[in-house]
Design a protein around this motif. Structure first.
Motif, PDB file in Angstrom:
ATOM      1  N   ARG A   1      -4.301   7.906  -0.187  1.00 51.63           N
ATOM      2  CA  ARG A   1      -3.707   7.753  -1.383  1.00 51.63           C
ATOM      3  C   ARG A   1      -2.448   8.798  -1.271  1.00 51.63           C
ATOM      4  O   ARG A   1      -2.441   9.909  -1.218  1.00 51.63           O
ATOM      5  CB  ARG A   1      -4.614   8.330  -2.569  1.00 51.63           C
ATOM      6  CG  ARG A   1      -5.963   7.513  -2.265  1.00 51.63           C
ATOM      7  CD  ARG A   1      -7.290   8.312  -3.100  1.00 51.63           C
ATOM      8  NE  ARG A   1      -7.386   9.331  -2.338  1.00 51.63           N
ATOM      9  CZ  ARG A   1      -8.466  10.434  -2.689  1.00 51.63           C
ATOM     10  NH1 ARG A   1      -8.720  10.385  -3.689  1.00 51.63           N
ATOM     11  NH2 ARG A   1      -8.412  11.402  -1.849  1.00 51.63           N
TER      12      ARG A   1
ATOM     13  N   GLU B   1      -1.226  -2.451  -5.838  1.00 56.06           N
ATOM     14  CA  GLU B   1      -0.726  -1.600  -6.855  1.00 56.06           C
ATOM     15  C   GLU B   1      -0.792  -0.090  -6.038  1.00 56.06           C
ATOM     16  O   GLU B   1      -1.445   0.030  -5.319  1.00 56.06           O
ATOM     17  CB  GLU B   1      -1.835  -1.618  -7.939  1.00 56.06           C
ATOM     18  CG  GLU B   1      -1.990  -2.601  -8.759  1.00 56.06           C
ATOM     19  CD  GLU B   1      -3.248  -2.787  -9.913  1.00 56.06           C
ATOM     20  OE1 GLU B   1      -3.974  -1.737  -9.816  1.00 56.06           O
ATOM     21  OE2 GLU B   1      -3.307  -3.330 -10.546  1.00 56.06           O
ATOM     22  N   GLY B   2       0.084   0.809  -6.734  1.00 56.30           N
ATOM     23  CA  GLY B   2      -0.051   2.107  -6.183  1.00 56.30           C
ATOM     24  C   GLY B   2       0.916   2.500  -5.127  1.00 56.30           C
ATOM     25  O   GLY B   2       1.692   1.215  -4.691  1.00 56.30           O
TER      26      GLY B   2
ATOM     27  N   THR C   1      -1.646   8.463  -6.566  1.00 58.06           N
ATOM     28  CA  THR C   1      -1.881   7.284  -6.909  1.00 58.06           C
ATOM     29  C   THR C   1      -3.159   6.778  -6.329  1.00 58.06           C
ATOM     30  O   THR C   1      -3.624   7.421  -5.083  1.00 58.06           O
ATOM     31  CB  THR C   1      -0.828   6.059  -6.806  1.00 58.06           C
ATOM     32  OG1 THR C   1      -0.916   5.714  -5.241  1.00 58.06           O
ATOM     33  CG2 THR C   1       0.063   6.359  -7.545  1.00 58.06           C
TER      34      THR C   1
END
Length: 154
Positions: free
Chosen positions: A97, A65-66, A101
């Motif tokens: 990051r 995810e992200g 996100t």
């Protein structure tokens, strides 16, 4: 095929270790469970990981995810969900990051040992490897990472 090493984990389940790792880190397969071949962790990257080198292990990351930021060998990459990167031993890299996100990834270390390093880091105590602003301090991380062949750039 030996059933002694069979592991089945349902969503959110994790393997236990000598210390309880914080929620963002879930051990899925420990080094001793794979006869040293690898360790597998599900990690939510809540802090950026500064530039470092694994001298013993290859690191593989699959983004669940992200968006993960990867600095590898002098280049910056944006790695969205569904992507994979192989970070070979001996080459400096950093993880961050990206795109505002908090990425969730599967992290594989081969040979294993990554979970043992994280347990040592936790046993060092809260903030033992942090700067006052909460970011990781490479100079403080190096003594903890040395037994695992992990070296941060100071």
């Amino acid at each position: 095929m030996s059933s002694e090493r069979f592991i089945k984990l349902l969503p959110g389940e994790r393997r236990t270790g000598r210390v309880a790792l914080p929620a963002p880190v879930q051990i899925k397969a420990r080094t001793e469970e794979t006869e040293g071949r690898l360790s597998l962790l599900e990690v939510t990257l809540v802090k950026d990981v500064p530039r470092h080198t694994h001298h013993v292990a290859d690191e593989m990351v699959y983004v669940l995810e992200g968006v993960l930021g990867v600095h590898f060998d002098g280049e910056d990459f944006t790695v969205p969900a569904g992507s994979f990167v192989l970070l070979p031993k001996g080459v400096p890299h950093a993880l961050s990051r990206a795109a505002g996100t908090t990425p969730r990834v599967l992290q594989i270390s081969s040979p294993g040992g990554w979970e043992c390093y994280l347990e040592d880091l936790l046993e060092a105590g809260p903030g033992a490897a942090d700067n006052p602003d909460g970011t990781f301090n490479p100079a403080l991380l190096n003594p903890i990472g040395a037994p695992y062949g992990i070296e941060y750039e100071v």
